[in-house]
Design a protein around this motif. Structure first.
Motif, PDB file in Angstrom:
ATOM      1  N   ARG A 187      10.993   4.315  -9.053  1.00 41.07           N
ATOM      2  CA  ARG A 187      11.443   2.922  -9.221  1.00 41.07           C
ATOM      3  C   ARG A 187      11.474   2.190  -7.883  1.00 41.07           C
ATOM      4  NH1 ARG A 187      16.534   3.596 -13.470  1.00 41.07           N
ATOM      5  NH2 ARG A 187      15.267   3.541 -15.393  1.00 41.07           N
ATOM      6  N   LEU A 188      11.947   2.866  -6.841  1.00 37.84           N
ATOM      7  CA  LEU A 188      12.012   2.241  -5.524  1.00 37.84           C
ATOM      8  C   LEU A 188      10.620   1.894  -5.014  1.00 37.84           C
ATOM      9  CD1 LEU A 188      13.460   1.388  -2.931  1.00 37.84           C
ATOM     10  CD2 LEU A 188      13.348   3.793  -2.192  1.00 37.84           C
ATOM     11  N   TYR A 189       9.718   2.865  -5.044  1.00 35.88           N
ATOM     12  CA  TYR A 189       8.364   2.626  -4.542  1.00 35.88           C
ATOM     13  C   TYR A 189       7.638   1.606  -5.415  1.00 35.88           C
ATOM     14  CZ  TYR A 189       9.114   6.797  -1.674  1.00 35.88           C
ATOM     15  OH  TYR A 189       9.604   7.705  -0.770  1.00 35.88           O
ATOM     16  N   GLY A 190       7.880   1.674  -6.723  1.00 33.97           N
ATOM     17  CA  GLY A 190       7.256   0.707  -7.615  1.00 33.97           C
ATOM     18  C   GLY A 190       7.745  -0.705  -7.351  1.00 33.97           C
ATOM     19  N   ALA A 191       9.037  -0.851  -7.063  1.00 31.68           N
ATOM     20  CA  ALA A 191       9.587  -2.173  -6.760  1.00 31.68           C
ATOM     21  C   ALA A 191       9.003  -2.718  -5.468  1.00 31.68           C
ATOM     22  CB  ALA A 191      11.112  -2.096  -6.669  1.00 31.68           C
ATOM     23  N   VAL A 192       8.865  -1.870  -4.458  1.00 28.84           N
ATOM     24  CA  VAL A 192       8.269  -2.300  -3.195  1.00 28.84           C
ATOM     25  C   VAL A 192       6.831  -2.771  -3.424  1.00 28.84           C
ATOM     26  CG1 VAL A 192       7.477  -1.501  -0.932  1.00 28.84           C
ATOM     27  CG2 VAL A 192       9.744  -0.854  -1.759  1.00 28.84           C
ATOM     28  N   PHE A 193       6.055  -1.979  -4.156  1.00 36.80           N
ATOM     29  CA  PHE A 193       4.669  -2.339  -4.463  1.00 36.80           C
ATOM     30  C   PHE A 193       4.586  -3.663  -5.217  1.00 36.80           C
ATOM     31  CE2 PHE A 193       1.728  -2.081  -8.157  1.00 36.80           C
ATOM     32  CZ  PHE A 193       0.554  -2.401  -7.485  1.00 36.80           C
ATOM     33  N   ALA A 194       5.406  -3.817  -6.236  1.00 38.56           N
ATOM     34  CA  ALA A 194       5.323  -4.995  -7.094  1.00 38.56           C
ATOM     35  C   ALA A 194       5.794  -6.257  -6.383  1.00 38.56           C
ATOM     36  CB  ALA A 194       6.140  -4.760  -8.366  1.00 38.56           C
ATOM     37  N   ILE A 195       6.931  -6.188  -5.690  1.00 37.63           N
ATOM     38  CA  ILE A 195       7.453  -7.379  -5.001  1.00 37.63           C
ATOM     39  C   ILE A 195       6.501  -7.817  -3.890  1.00 37.63           C
ATOM     40  CG2 ILE A 195       9.336  -8.236  -3.565  1.00 37.63           C
ATOM     41  CD1 ILE A 195      11.223  -6.444  -5.202  1.00 37.63           C
ATOM     42  N   ALA A 196       5.952  -6.847  -3.146  1.00 43.00           N
ATOM     43  CA  ALA A 196       4.995  -7.185  -2.091  1.00 43.00           C
ATOM     44  C   ALA A 196       3.735  -7.810  -2.673  1.00 43.00           C
ATOM     45  CB  ALA A 196       4.646  -5.940  -1.281  1.00 43.00           C
ATOM     46  N   SER A 197       3.346  -7.394  -3.881  1.00 41.93           N
ATOM     47  CA  SER A 197       2.167  -7.968  -4.537  1.00 41.93           C
ATOM     48  C   SER A 197       2.379  -9.425  -4.920  1.00 41.93           C
ATOM     49  CB  SER A 197       1.818  -7.160  -5.799  1.00 41.93           C
ATOM     50  OG  SER A 197       1.469  -5.831  -5.471  1.00 41.93           O
TER      51      SER A 197
ATOM     52  N   LYS B 228       3.169   7.322  -7.372  1.00 43.38           N
ATOM     53  CA  LYS B 228       2.586   8.243  -8.345  1.00 43.38           C
ATOM     54  C   LYS B 228       2.984   9.700  -8.114  1.00 43.38           C
ATOM     55  CE  LYS B 228      -1.687   9.034 -10.859  1.00 43.38           C
ATOM     56  NZ  LYS B 228      -3.113   8.656 -10.983  1.00 43.38           N
ATOM     57  N   PRO B 229       2.942  10.217  -6.864  1.00 41.70           N
ATOM     58  CA  PRO B 229       3.303  11.631  -6.685  1.00 41.70           C
ATOM     59  C   PRO B 229       4.804  11.900  -6.714  1.00 41.70           C
ATOM     60  CG  PRO B 229       2.715  10.677  -4.583  1.00 41.70           C
ATOM     61  CD  PRO B 229       2.427   9.634  -5.618  1.00 41.70           C
ATOM     62  N   SER B 230       5.632  10.856  -6.709  1.00 45.76           N
ATOM     63  CA  SER B 230       7.082  11.061  -6.706  1.00 45.76           C
ATOM     64  C   SER B 230       7.541  11.608  -8.044  1.00 45.76           C
ATOM     65  CB  SER B 230       7.804   9.749  -6.404  1.00 45.76           C
ATOM     66  OG  SER B 230       7.461   9.279  -5.123  1.00 45.76           O
ATOM     67  N   ARG B 231       8.359  12.638  -8.001  1.00 43.12           N
ATOM     68  CA  ARG B 231       8.841  13.262  -9.235  1.00 43.12           C
ATOM     69  C   ARG B 231      10.152  12.664  -9.727  1.00 43.12           C
ATOM     70  NH1 ARG B 231       6.098  17.797 -10.614  1.00 43.12           N
ATOM     71  NH2 ARG B 231       4.637  18.653  -9.079  1.00 43.12           N
ATOM     72  N   ARG B 232      10.984  12.199  -8.811  1.00 37.47           N
ATOM     73  CA  ARG B 232      12.273  11.639  -9.211  1.00 37.47           C
ATOM     74  C   ARG B 232      12.104  10.197  -9.672  1.00 37.47           C
ATOM     75  NH1 ARG B 232      16.643  13.704  -4.631  1.00 37.47           N
ATOM     76  NH2 ARG B 232      16.332  15.967  -4.959  1.00 37.47           N
ATOM     77  N   LEU B 233      12.775   9.873 -10.772  1.00 34.04           N
ATOM     78  CA  LEU B 233      12.668   8.538 -11.349  1.00 34.04           C
ATOM     79  C   LEU B 233      13.178   7.483 -10.375  1.00 34.04           C
ATOM     80  CD1 LEU B 233      12.072   6.670 -13.709  1.00 34.04           C
ATOM     81  CD2 LEU B 233      14.356   7.164 -14.614  1.00 34.04           C
ATOM     82  N   ALA B 234      14.258   7.768  -9.668  1.00 30.94           N
ATOM     83  CA  ALA B 234      14.824   6.788  -8.736  1.00 30.94           C
ATOM     84  C   ALA B 234      13.821   6.434  -7.638  1.00 30.94           C
ATOM     85  CB  ALA B 234      16.106   7.333  -8.122  1.00 30.94           C
ATOM     86  N   ARG B 235      13.114   7.421  -7.126  1.00 27.87           N
ATOM     87  CA  ARG B 235      12.126   7.160  -6.081  1.00 27.87           C
ATOM     88  C   ARG B 235      10.929   6.398  -6.639  1.00 27.87           C
ATOM     89  NH1 ARG B 235      11.789  12.668  -2.347  1.00 27.87           N
ATOM     90  NH2 ARG B 235      13.936  12.533  -1.520  1.00 27.87           N
TER      91      ARG B 235
ATOM     92  N   GLY C 161       0.813  -1.214   0.000  1.00 26.60           N
ATOM     93  CA  GLY C 161       0.000   0.000   0.000  1.00 26.60           C
ATOM     94  C   GLY C 161       0.843   1.259   0.000  1.00 26.60           C
ATOM     95  N   ALA C 162       1.917   1.254   0.794  1.00 24.08           N
ATOM     96  CA  ALA C 162       2.787   2.418   0.850  1.00 24.08           C
ATOM     97  C   ALA C 162       3.468   2.658  -0.495  1.00 24.08           C
ATOM     98  CB  ALA C 162       3.822   2.238   1.946  1.00 24.08           C
ATOM     99  N   GLY C 163       3.946   1.588  -1.110  1.00 25.51           N
ATOM    100  CA  GLY C 163       4.616   1.728  -2.399  1.00 25.51           C
ATOM    101  C   GLY C 163       3.693   2.268  -3.472  1.00 25.51           C
ATOM    102  N   PHE C 164       2.464   1.762  -3.513  1.00 26.04           N
ATOM    103  CA  PHE C 164       1.504   2.218  -4.523  1.00 26.04           C
ATOM    104  C   PHE C 164       1.130   3.679  -4.300  1.00 26.04           C
ATOM    105  CE2 PHE C 164      -2.871   2.699  -6.103  1.00 26.04           C
ATOM    106  CZ  PHE C 164      -2.674   2.365  -7.427  1.00 26.04           C
TER     107      PHE C 164
END
Length: 350
Positions: free
Chosen positions: A114-124, A105-112, A98-101
Motif C-alpha cells: 500500500r505504501l509503495y503503491g501510494a507513492v507510485f500513484a500520487i507521483a503519477s 510488486k515484490p513486497s509481501r506485506r500488504l502495508a508495504r 519509479g521506486a514505488g512501482f
C-alpha cells in the motif's frame, strides 16, 4: 539549422507526452482504483501492462533535455532558473514513481504494498501536473532571460489549467490503452471498466481544453492568436477530429484502434502549442534564433537526431510492438512446470 533542431525537440516532447503520458495515466487509475480488494483487478492489469516497457519512455525526456541544454542554452537557463521548483518536484516525482512501482510488486506485506503503491500513484498525478504547469508558464510568457524564480511563473491561471489538462490527457491515454490491454489479457470485466473511464476522461479533457482557450485569450494572447489562426488552428482541428474518432471507437468497443486516435489527440495538441508560439521559444521574449547555441553545435545535434531517428526510434517502436502483441510477457511458475525439462537438460539424479 536552429529551426530544425527546435522542430526535433518538439517531436521529442510529443513522443514523451504520448508514451510517458500513457504510463502516468495508468498511475492515475491506480490511485483511483479503490482499496486493496476493490482495486486488486485494475492494479493487476496496470502492473502487467506497464512492466515490460515503462522505463524506456524516459528516453524521450532525456532527449528533450539534451537538445534544450546544448542547442538552446539560453532557454534552458531561463526556464530552469525561473521555474526550478515545479521542475524539481516533477523530477522528484519521477524518481519516487519509479521506486514505488518497482518495489510494490515484490513486497509481501500488504502495508508495504500500500505504501509503495501510494507513492507510485500520487507521483503519477503530481509529475505531469508540474510539467504541464511549467509549460503553461512558458506559454504565458511569464519567464524571460533574467527572470528570477517566483511562484507567479508557474502558479497562474494558464499554468494551472495546462497542468490540469496534462493530467486529464494522461488519464485519457492510460484508460484507452488499459482497455485495449484488458481485451488482450482476456479480462472482459476490465474492458468495460476502463472504457467507462476513457469516456469520462474525454469529457474532462474537452472541458479543460475549452478552459485553456478561454484563459489564454487574456492571459497568453500570443499563444491564443497562434491557436486560432494558421497552422495552430489547423492542428487544433486535427486534434478535435481525433477526439471525436476516439469517442466513437471507445463507444463501439474498438479499443485497439482507439489507442492510435488517442495518441493523435495528444500529439496534435503538442504540435498546436509549439507552432502557436512561432517564432518564439518563450513568447514574446526569446525567439528560436536568439536562443540558439553555436552553429557547429547545432550541426552535430542535427546529426545525432538523424542517428536517433534511424536507430533508436525503430528499436523503441519494435519494443512497443512486441509488448502489444504479448511477446514480452514473463513466464509464470505454472508455465515452467507445464514445459518441464527439455531433451538434453540435466536433472537431479542423472
Amino acid at each position: 539549422m536552429a529551426d530544425l533542431v527546435a522542430f526535433v525537440m518538439l517531436l521529442a516532447v510529443a513522443a514523451y507526452a504520448c508514451a510517458g503520458g500513457t504510463d502516468y495515466g495508468a498511475g492515475f487509475w491506480d490511485l483511483t482504483a479503490g482499496g486493496a480488494e476493490r482495486g486488486k483487478r485494475p492494479r493487476w492489469l496496470i502492473d502487467h501492462a506497464m512492466a515490460p516497457v515503462w522505463e524506456v519512455n524516459n528516453v524521450w525526456l532525456i532527449f528533450v533535455l539534451i537538445l534544450m541544454w546544448t542547442g538552446f542554452p539560453v532557454m534552458f537557463e531561463t526556464v530552469f532558473t525561473a521555474m526550478w521548483l515545479p521542475l524539481a518536484l516533477a523530477a522528484l516525482g519521477m524518481v519516487l514513481r519509479g521506486a514505488g512501482f518497482a518495489l510494490r510488486k515484490p513486497s509481501r506485506r500488504l502495508a508495504r504494498r500500500r505504501l509503495y503503491g501510494a507513492v507510485f500513484a500520487i507521483a503519477s498525478l503530481l509529475t505531469p501536473f508540474f510539467l504541464g504547469a511549467a509549460v503553461g508558464g512558458v506559454a504565458s510568457g511569464r519567464v524571460a532571460p533574467g527572470t528570477e524564480a517566483s511562484a507567479d511563473a508557474w502558479a497562474n491561471p494558464t499554468s494551472l489549467l495546462f497542468g490540469l489538462l496534462t493530467v486529464a490527457a494522461t488519464a485519457l491515454l492510460g484508460a484507452v490503452f488499459l482497455a485495449a490491454d484488458a481485451a488482450r489479457f482476456d479480462a472482459p470485466d476490465l474492458v468495460g471498466y476502463f472504457r467507462l473511464r476513457a469516456l469520462g476522461s474525454l469529457a474532462v479533457v474537452a472541458l479543460l481544453a475549452v478552459g485553456v482557450l478561454l484563459v489564454t485569450h487574456g492571459d497568453a494572447p500570443y499563444v491564443w492568436h497562434g491557436l486560432t489562426h494558421g497552422a495552430g488552428l489547423a492542428l487544433v482541428i486535427v486534434a478535435a477530429v481525433f477526439f471525436a474518432a476516439t469517442g466513437l471507437l471507445v463507444l463501439r468497443g474498438q479499443t485497439h484502434w482507439a489507442r492510435f486516435s488517442a495518441v493523435g489527440i495528444v500529439a496534435a495538441a503538442v504540435f498546436a502549442w509549439g507552432l502557436a508560439q512561432r517564432p518564439y521559444l518563450i513568447p514574446t521574449s526569446l525567439t528560436v534564433a536568439d536562443a540558439a547555441g553555436d552553429s557547429q553545435t547545432l550541426v552535430w545535434l542535427s546529426v545525432v537526431s538523424l542517428v536517433a531517428v534511424l536507430l533508436v526510434a525503430p528499436a523503441v517502436f519494435f519494443l512497443y510492438w512486441m509488448d502489444t502483441h504479448g511477446e514480452l510477457e514473463p513466464l509464470a511458475e505454472s508455465d515452467l512446470r507445464r514445459a518441464g525439462p527439455t531433451r538434453g537438460d540435466v536433472v537431479d539424479g542423472d
